[in-house]
Design a protein around this motif. Sequence first.
Motif, PDB file in Angstrom:
ATOM      1  N   GLU A 189      15.238  -8.327 -25.478  1.00 45.29           N
ATOM      2  CA  GLU A 189      16.074  -7.541 -26.391  1.00 45.29           C
ATOM      3  C   GLU A 189      17.562  -7.716 -26.103  1.00 45.29           C
ATOM      4  OE1 GLU A 189      13.349  -3.789 -27.864  1.00 45.29           O
ATOM      5  OE2 GLU A 189      14.922  -3.412 -26.400  1.00 45.29           O
ATOM      6  N   ARG A 190      17.924  -7.942 -24.867  1.00 45.24           N
ATOM      7  CA  ARG A 190      19.328  -8.137 -24.499  1.00 45.24           C
ATOM      8  C   ARG A 190      19.724  -9.610 -24.552  1.00 45.24           C
ATOM      9  NH1 ARG A 190      19.890  -5.966 -18.941  1.00 45.24           N
ATOM     10  NH2 ARG A 190      17.646  -6.170 -18.822  1.00 45.24           N
ATOM     11  N   SER A 191      18.852 -10.459 -25.058  1.00 51.39           N
ATOM     12  CA  SER A 191      19.083 -11.903 -25.170  1.00 51.39           C
ATOM     13  C   SER A 191      19.412 -12.545 -23.827  1.00 51.39           C
ATOM     14  CB  SER A 191      20.185 -12.208 -26.188  1.00 51.39           C
ATOM     15  OG  SER A 191      19.770 -11.822 -27.473  1.00 51.39           O
ATOM     16  N   MET A 192      18.850 -12.011 -22.764  1.00 52.61           N
ATOM     17  CA  MET A 192      19.053 -12.563 -21.432  1.00 52.61           C
ATOM     18  C   MET A 192      17.938 -13.538 -21.065  1.00 52.61           C
ATOM     19  SD  MET A 192      20.469  -9.244 -19.395  1.00 52.61           S
ATOM     20  CE  MET A 192      21.066 -10.211 -18.028  1.00 52.61           C
ATOM     21  N   LYS A 193      16.911 -13.591 -21.899  1.00 49.48           N
ATOM     22  CA  LYS A 193      15.772 -14.476 -21.645  1.00 49.48           C
ATOM     23  C   LYS A 193      15.273 -15.005 -22.976  1.00 49.48           C
ATOM     24  CE  LYS A 193      11.722 -14.812 -18.792  1.00 49.48           C
ATOM     25  NZ  LYS A 193      12.148 -15.983 -18.062  1.00 49.48           N
ATOM     26  N   SER A 194      14.960 -16.289 -23.001  1.00 44.83           N
ATOM     27  CA  SER A 194      14.333 -16.841 -24.198  1.00 44.83           C
ATOM     28  C   SER A 194      12.859 -16.439 -24.176  1.00 44.83           C
ATOM     29  CB  SER A 194      14.507 -18.355 -24.265  1.00 44.83           C
ATOM     30  OG  SER A 194      13.938 -18.963 -23.131  1.00 44.83           O
ATOM     31  N   ILE A 195      12.199 -16.655 -25.270  1.00 44.42           N
ATOM     32  CA  ILE A 195      10.818 -16.205 -25.416  1.00 44.42           C
ATOM     33  C   ILE A 195       9.967 -17.357 -25.913  1.00 44.42           C
ATOM     34  CG2 ILE A 195      11.266 -15.331 -27.737  1.00 44.42           C
ATOM     35  CD1 ILE A 195       9.345 -13.012 -27.096  1.00 44.42           C
ATOM     36  N   GLY A 196       8.724 -17.386 -25.507  1.00 47.04           N
ATOM     37  CA  GLY A 196       7.805 -18.420 -25.965  1.00 47.04           C
ATOM     38  C   GLY A 196       7.281 -18.121 -27.359  1.00 47.04           C
ATOM     39  N   PRO A 197       6.757 -19.135 -28.037  1.00 51.51           N
ATOM     40  CA  PRO A 197       6.262 -18.945 -29.400  1.00 51.51           C
ATOM     41  C   PRO A 197       5.141 -17.909 -29.498  1.00 51.51           C
ATOM     42  CG  PRO A 197       6.261 -21.278 -28.802  1.00 51.51           C
ATOM     43  CD  PRO A 197       6.664 -20.524 -27.603  1.00 51.51           C
ATOM     44  N   GLY A 198       4.233 -17.900 -28.539  1.00 44.09           N
ATOM     45  CA  GLY A 198       3.119 -16.948 -28.581  1.00 44.09           C
ATOM     46  C   GLY A 198       3.591 -15.516 -28.450  1.00 44.09           C
ATOM     47  N   ALA A 199       4.501 -15.281 -27.526  1.00 42.87           N
ATOM     48  CA  ALA A 199       5.035 -13.931 -27.330  1.00 42.87           C
ATOM     49  C   ALA A 199       5.850 -13.487 -28.546  1.00 42.87           C
ATOM     50  CB  ALA A 199       5.886 -13.881 -26.065  1.00 42.87           C
ATOM     51  N   ALA A 200       6.594 -14.410 -29.137  1.00 41.37           N
ATOM     52  CA  ALA A 200       7.375 -14.087 -30.339  1.00 41.37           C
ATOM     53  C   ALA A 200       6.439 -13.692 -31.474  1.00 41.37           C
ATOM     54  CB  ALA A 200       8.246 -15.274 -30.746  1.00 41.37           C
ATOM     55  N   LYS A 201       5.323 -14.392 -31.604  1.00 45.83           N
ATOM     56  CA  LYS A 201       4.355 -14.059 -32.667  1.00 45.83           C
ATOM     57  C   LYS A 201       3.727 -12.699 -32.423  1.00 45.83           C
ATOM     58  CE  LYS A 201       2.149 -17.193 -34.997  1.00 45.83           C
ATOM     59  NZ  LYS A 201       1.256 -18.238 -35.461  1.00 45.83           N
ATOM     60  N   ARG A 202       3.400 -12.390 -31.155  1.00 45.18           N
ATOM     61  CA  ARG A 202       2.810 -11.080 -30.848  1.00 45.18           C
ATOM     62  C   ARG A 202       3.785  -9.955 -31.166  1.00 45.18           C
ATOM     63  NH1 ARG A 202       0.503 -11.529 -24.912  1.00 45.18           N
ATOM     64  NH2 ARG A 202       2.009 -13.211 -24.803  1.00 45.18           N
ATOM     65  N   LEU A 203       5.058 -10.121 -30.762  1.00 42.70           N
ATOM     66  CA  LEU A 203       6.058  -9.103 -31.064  1.00 42.70           C
ATOM     67  C   LEU A 203       6.249  -8.947 -32.568  1.00 42.70           C
ATOM     68  CD1 LEU A 203       8.709  -9.836 -28.300  1.00 42.70           C
ATOM     69  CD2 LEU A 203       7.514  -7.680 -28.653  1.00 42.70           C
ATOM     70  N   SER A 204       6.330 -10.047 -33.263  1.00 44.84           N
ATOM     71  CA  SER A 204       6.503 -10.008 -34.716  1.00 44.84           C
ATOM     72  C   SER A 204       5.338  -9.310 -35.401  1.00 44.84           C
ATOM     73  CB  SER A 204       6.648 -11.424 -35.277  1.00 44.84           C
ATOM     74  OG  SER A 204       7.826 -12.008 -34.809  1.00 44.84           O
ATOM     75  N   SER A 205       4.141  -9.582 -34.934  1.00 48.78           N
ATOM     76  CA  SER A 205       2.947  -8.971 -35.511  1.00 48.78           C
ATOM     77  C   SER A 205       2.960  -7.456 -35.322  1.00 48.78           C
ATOM     78  CB  SER A 205       1.700  -9.580 -34.874  1.00 48.78           C
ATOM     79  OG  SER A 205       0.539  -8.950 -35.354  1.00 48.78           O
ATOM     80  N   VAL A 206       3.228  -7.017 -34.112  1.00 46.12           N
ATOM     81  CA  VAL A 206       3.249  -5.574 -33.828  1.00 46.12           C
ATOM     82  C   VAL A 206       4.388  -4.888 -34.591  1.00 46.12           C
ATOM     83  CG1 VAL A 206       3.651  -3.850 -32.015  1.00 46.12           C
ATOM     84  CG2 VAL A 206       2.088  -5.748 -31.600  1.00 46.12           C
ATOM     85  N   LEU A 207       5.532  -5.558 -34.696  1.00 48.07           N
ATOM     86  CA  LEU A 207       6.685  -4.978 -35.375  1.00 48.07           C
ATOM     87  C   LEU A 207       6.631  -5.147 -36.894  1.00 48.07           C
ATOM     88  CD1 LEU A 207       9.473  -5.986 -32.832  1.00 48.07           C
ATOM     89  CD2 LEU A 207       8.402  -3.733 -33.128  1.00 48.07           C
ATOM     90  N   GLY A 208       5.674  -5.931 -37.380  1.00 51.45           N
ATOM     91  CA  GLY A 208       5.478  -6.072 -38.813  1.00 51.45           C
ATOM     92  C   GLY A 208       6.571  -6.829 -39.543  1.00 51.45           C
ATOM     93  N   LYS A 209       7.169  -7.779 -38.868  1.00 58.00           N
ATOM     94  CA  LYS A 209       8.229  -8.608 -39.471  1.00 58.00           C
ATOM     95  C   LYS A 209       7.944 -10.074 -39.171  1.00 58.00           C
ATOM     96  CE  LYS A 209      11.483  -5.797 -41.065  1.00 58.00           C
ATOM     97  NZ  LYS A 209      12.141  -5.920 -42.328  1.00 58.00           N
ATOM     98  N   PRO A 210       8.355 -10.991 -40.051  1.00 55.91           N
ATOM     99  CA  PRO A 210       8.189 -12.421 -39.766  1.00 55.91           C
ATOM    100  C   PRO A 210       9.031 -12.838 -38.556  1.00 55.91           C
ATOM    101  CG  PRO A 210       8.735 -12.074 -42.082  1.00 55.91           C
ATOM    102  CD  PRO A 210       8.910 -10.757 -41.389  1.00 55.91           C
ATOM    103  N   VAL A 211       8.547 -13.833 -37.837  1.00 56.44           N
ATOM    104  CA  VAL A 211       9.239 -14.342 -36.652  1.00 56.44           C
ATOM    105  C   VAL A 211      10.698 -14.668 -36.971  1.00 56.44           C
ATOM    106  CG1 VAL A 211       9.318 -16.257 -34.990  1.00 56.44           C
ATOM    107  CG2 VAL A 211       7.129 -15.215 -35.567  1.00 56.44           C
ATOM    108  N   GLU A 212      10.946 -15.276 -38.121  1.00 55.01           N
ATOM    109  CA  GLU A 212      12.298 -15.712 -38.490  1.00 55.01           C
ATOM    110  C   GLU A 212      13.273 -14.549 -38.626  1.00 55.01           C
ATOM    111  OE1 GLU A 212       9.627 -16.321 -40.911  1.00 55.01           O
ATOM    112  OE2 GLU A 212       9.003 -17.885 -39.532  1.00 55.01           O
ATOM    113  N   GLU A 213      12.778 -13.349 -38.918  1.00 52.81           N
ATOM    114  CA  GLU A 213      13.664 -12.202 -39.079  1.00 52.81           C
ATOM    115  C   GLU A 213      14.043 -11.572 -37.744  1.00 52.81           C
ATOM    116  OE1 GLU A 213      12.673  -9.259 -42.014  1.00 52.81           O
ATOM    117  OE2 GLU A 213      11.877 -10.778 -43.369  1.00 52.81           O
ATOM    118  N   LEU A 214      13.228 -11.810 -36.709  1.00 53.96           N
ATOM    119  CA  LEU A 214      13.465 -11.190 -35.407  1.00 53.96           C
ATOM    120  C   LEU A 214      14.007 -12.155 -34.364  1.00 53.96           C
ATOM    121  CD1 LEU A 214      10.241  -9.012 -35.205  1.00 53.96           C
ATOM    122  CD2 LEU A 214      12.540  -8.264 -35.847  1.00 53.96           C
TER     123      LEU A 214
END
Length: 68
Positions: free
Chosen positions: A39-64
């Motif tokens: 959240e503080r942009s101090m760490k990049s994220i892997g594709p799988g984790a980005a998809k999990r966060l996007s799914s739970v948050l209900g937004k497309p990966v590209e928006e987050l």
Amino acid sequence: MRITAKSEELIRRRMLLGLTQRELARQTGLSHAYISLVERSMKSIGPGAAKRLSSVLGKPVEELFTIQ
């Protein structure tokens, strides 16, 4: 490929859903410390984790996240 959070959008969405970092961590299987860093942009994220966060948050990966 590097994936970083659009911090304001990620935090805004989490808060709109009434989730704490710990609750979001439980729902995604990620640690709350990791979510804090993402959240503080101090760490990049892997594709799988980005998809999990996007799914739970209900937004497309590209928006987050920014994919470079």
